[in-house]
Design an enzyme around this catalytic site. Sequence first.
Site, mmCIF file in Angstrom:
data_model
loop_
_atom_site.group_PDB
_atom_site.id
_atom_site.type_symbol
_atom_site.label_atom_id
_atom_site.label_comp_id
_atom_site.label_asym_id
_atom_site.label_seq_id
_atom_site.Cartn_x
_atom_site.Cartn_y
_atom_site.Cartn_z
ATOM 1 N N SER A 7 -3.570 8.650 2.964
ATOM 2 C CA SER A 7 -2.667 8.169 1.338
ATOM 3 C C SER A 7 -4.092 8.440 0.559
ATOM 4 O O SER A 7 -5.231 8.010 0.666
ATOM 5 C CB SER A 7 -2.829 6.829 1.824
ATOM 6 O OG SER A 7 -2.716 6.580 0.226
ATOM 7 N N HIS A 32 0.630 11.571 2.093
ATOM 8 C CA HIS A 32 0.548 10.109 1.555
ATOM 9 C C HIS A 32 0.988 9.757 0.138
ATOM 10 O O HIS A 32 -0.068 9.652 -0.358
ATOM 11 C CB HIS A 32 0.922 8.791 2.434
ATOM 12 C CG HIS A 32 1.438 7.868 2.017
ATOM 13 N ND1 HIS A 32 2.764 7.266 2.324
ATOM 14 C CD2 HIS A 32 1.578 6.525 1.438
ATOM 15 C CE1 HIS A 32 2.797 6.182 2.305
ATOM 16 N NE2 HIS A 32 2.060 5.663 1.477
ATOM 17 N N ASP A 34 0.864 7.014 -3.038
ATOM 18 C CA ASP A 34 1.364 5.493 -3.210
ATOM 19 C C ASP A 34 1.795 5.001 -4.661
ATOM 20 O O ASP A 34 0.332 5.390 -5.458
ATOM 21 C CB ASP A 34 0.458 4.943 -3.060
ATOM 22 C CG ASP A 34 0.305 4.229 -1.467
ATOM 23 O OD1 ASP A 34 1.380 3.873 -0.795
ATOM 24 O OD2 ASP A 34 -0.962 5.038 -1.084
ATOM 25 N N MET A 36 2.372 3.177 -7.885
ATOM 26 C CA MET A 36 2.423 1.252 -8.265
ATOM 27 C C MET A 36 2.700 1.995 -9.624
ATOM 28 O O MET A 36 1.900 2.199 -10.777
ATOM 29 C CB MET A 36 1.392 1.078 -7.850
ATOM 30 C CG MET A 36 1.257 1.212 -6.886
ATOM 31 S SD MET A 36 -0.354 0.194 -5.671
ATOM 32 C CE MET A 36 -0.593 0.879 -4.305
ATOM 33 N N HIS A 65 5.576 7.072 -1.636
ATOM 34 C CA HIS A 65 6.153 6.517 -1.519
ATOM 35 C C HIS A 65 5.889 4.740 -3.371
ATOM 36 O O HIS A 65 5.123 4.408 -3.723
ATOM 37 C CB HIS A 65 4.761 4.892 -0.494
ATOM 38 C CG HIS A 65 5.291 3.654 -0.734
ATOM 39 N ND1 HIS A 65 3.908 3.420 0.234
ATOM 40 C CD2 HIS A 65 5.860 2.329 -0.684
ATOM 41 C CE1 HIS A 65 4.993 1.571 0.645
ATOM 42 N NE2 HIS A 65 5.970 1.739 -0.373
ATOM 43 N N MET A 67 6.530 1.957 -5.144
ATOM 44 C CA MET A 67 6.787 0.790 -5.773
ATOM 45 C C MET A 67 6.348 0.151 -7.082
ATOM 46 O O MET A 67 5.626 -0.122 -7.293
ATOM 47 C CB MET A 67 4.846 0.129 -4.208
ATOM 48 C CG MET A 67 4.814 0.057 -3.240
ATOM 49 S SD MET A 67 3.416 0.469 -2.995
ATOM 50 C CE MET A 67 2.490 1.766 -3.092
ATOM 51 N N MET A 136 6.115 -1.854 5.787
ATOM 52 C CA MET A 136 4.670 -2.614 5.720
ATOM 53 C C MET A 136 4.228 -2.738 6.879
ATOM 54 O O MET A 136 4.828 -3.892 6.705
ATOM 55 C CB MET A 136 5.133 -2.589 4.229
ATOM 56 C CG MET A 136 5.523 -1.950 3.100
ATOM 57 S SD MET A 136 4.430 -0.293 2.688
ATOM 58 C CE MET A 136 2.628 -0.874 2.742
ATOM 59 N N GLY A 141 0.253 -3.250 -2.387
ATOM 60 C CA GLY A 141 -0.477 -3.214 -3.720
ATOM 61 C C GLY A 141 -1.346 -3.116 -4.201
ATOM 62 O O GLY A 141 -2.066 -1.899 -4.804
ATOM 63 N N PHE A 142 -2.027 -2.792 -2.650
ATOM 64 C CA PHE A 142 -4.374 -2.289 -2.920
ATOM 65 C C PHE A 142 -3.925 -1.797 -1.308
ATOM 66 O O PHE A 142 -3.574 -1.746 -0.420
ATOM 67 C CB PHE A 142 -5.088 -3.189 -3.205
ATOM 68 C CG PHE A 142 -4.077 -4.571 -3.865
ATOM 69 C CD1 PHE A 142 -4.750 -3.720 -4.934
ATOM 70 C CD2 PHE A 142 -3.329 -5.553 -4.010
ATOM 71 C CE1 PHE A 142 -4.569 -4.584 -6.216
ATOM 72 C CE2 PHE A 142 -2.949 -5.804 -5.286
ATOM 73 C CZ PHE A 142 -3.702 -5.490 -6.457
ATOM 74 N N GLY A 143 -4.685 -0.894 -1.165
ATOM 75 C CA GLY A 143 -5.516 -0.413 -0.144
ATOM 76 C C GLY A 143 -6.440 -1.252 0.483
ATOM 77 O O GLY A 143 -7.022 -2.223 -0.250
ATOM 78 N N GLY A 144 -6.774 -0.822 2.022
ATOM 79 C CA GLY A 144 -8.419 -1.823 2.278
ATOM 80 C C GLY A 144 -8.087 -3.023 2.319
ATOM 81 O O GLY A 144 -9.059 -3.430 3.185
ATOM 82 N N ASP A 174 2.538 1.463 7.357
ATOM 83 C CA ASP A 174 1.718 1.422 5.736
ATOM 84 C C ASP A 174 0.677 0.468 6.036
ATOM 85 O O ASP A 174 1.294 0.034 5.757
ATOM 86 C CB ASP A 174 2.940 2.251 4.612
ATOM 87 C CG ASP A 174 1.806 2.577 3.759
ATOM 88 O OD1 ASP A 174 0.299 2.223 4.115
ATOM 89 O OD2 ASP A 174 2.340 2.905 2.857
ATOM 90 N N GLY A 175 -0.474 0.830 6.063
ATOM 91 C CA GLY A 175 -1.790 -0.866 5.827
ATOM 92 C C GLY A 175 -2.639 -1.382 7.502
ATOM 93 O O GLY A 175 -1.557 -1.365 8.056
ATOM 94 N N GLY A 176 -3.733 -0.943 6.639
ATOM 95 C CA GLY A 176 -4.424 -1.268 7.830
ATOM 96 C C GLY A 176 -4.094 -0.553 9.251
ATOM 97 O O GLY A 176 -4.985 -0.756 10.728
ATOM 98 N N GLY A 196 -5.469 5.464 4.468
ATOM 99 C CA GLY A 196 -6.222 5.068 3.204
ATOM 100 C C GLY A 196 -7.785 5.589 3.321
ATOM 101 O O GLY A 196 -8.308 6.316 3.477
ATOM 102 N N SER A 197 -7.570 3.714 3.416
ATOM 103 C CA SER A 197 -8.991 3.977 3.117
ATOM 104 C C SER A 197 -10.130 3.870 4.792
ATOM 105 O O SER A 197 -11.090 4.543 4.587
ATOM 106 C CB SER A 197 -9.228 1.929 2.794
ATOM 107 O OG SER A 197 -9.090 0.952 3.743
#
Length: 217
Positions: A7, A32, A34, A36, A65, A67, A136, A141-144, A174-176, A196-197
């Site tokens: 991402s 990917h 994102d 927003m 994606h 959002m 999700m 809303g946020f990476g990391g 998606d996420g973590g 992402g991160s």
Amino acid sequence: MKLLAPSILSADLANLSQQIQLVEKAGADWIHCDIMDGHFVTNITFGPVLVEAARRSTDLPLDVHLMIKNPDKFLEDFRKAGADSISVHFEEVIHLNRTINKIKELGAKAGVVINPSTPVSMVKDIAEYIDLLLIMTVNPGFGGQTFISNSERRISEAVKLRDDLKADFLIEVDGGVSKNTITKIKNAGCDVFVAGSSIFKAKDVSAATTELKKLIS
Ligand code: DX5
Ligand code: ZN
């Protein structure tokens, strides 16, 4: 088929092209993006202009994606910018069947995204018509952020739903997603891994990509 989708939310956008080429060379399958808008989520990222810049940086599929509020208004813009797949949030779209048809008419793969608190069963009657189900595993809303603990069960429920319906959508998470969580996500039945991160904030972006790719292969 197991696909890795870095991402660019966490990438160094001053060097977008170079960052995309790094992950592409290291084995990324999709990129990917994102999107927003500060309304659907409390963060603002980028729009079609940056997706178009990503398009000129790679031939890999661009996975968009959304959002955002009223995603229907922007489907054409993102497709024109080069999106290969476009996913919209279940929680935002009222006439989801119509929106999914519209995305397909534009020639893109169509995806539905569910937030961590939306039951997988809610997508049962759209599941036969989609190409992607994006689960999700953090609040958008946020990476990391930290991977939410009941997500493996939710992925397994999506696998069961797909089997029951004899549908053929890909399950995307998606996420973590990191080297610490990716194996259990894979074992639960995920097909497309957004990261992402854990890729772009790593000291060595290429090495981080290669490592995650190895873990899903
Ligand atoms: C979160 C975004 C994610 C984000 C994931 O709202 O949809 O795609 O980039 O970031 P990490 O991998 O850092 O959790
Ligand atoms: Zn995302």
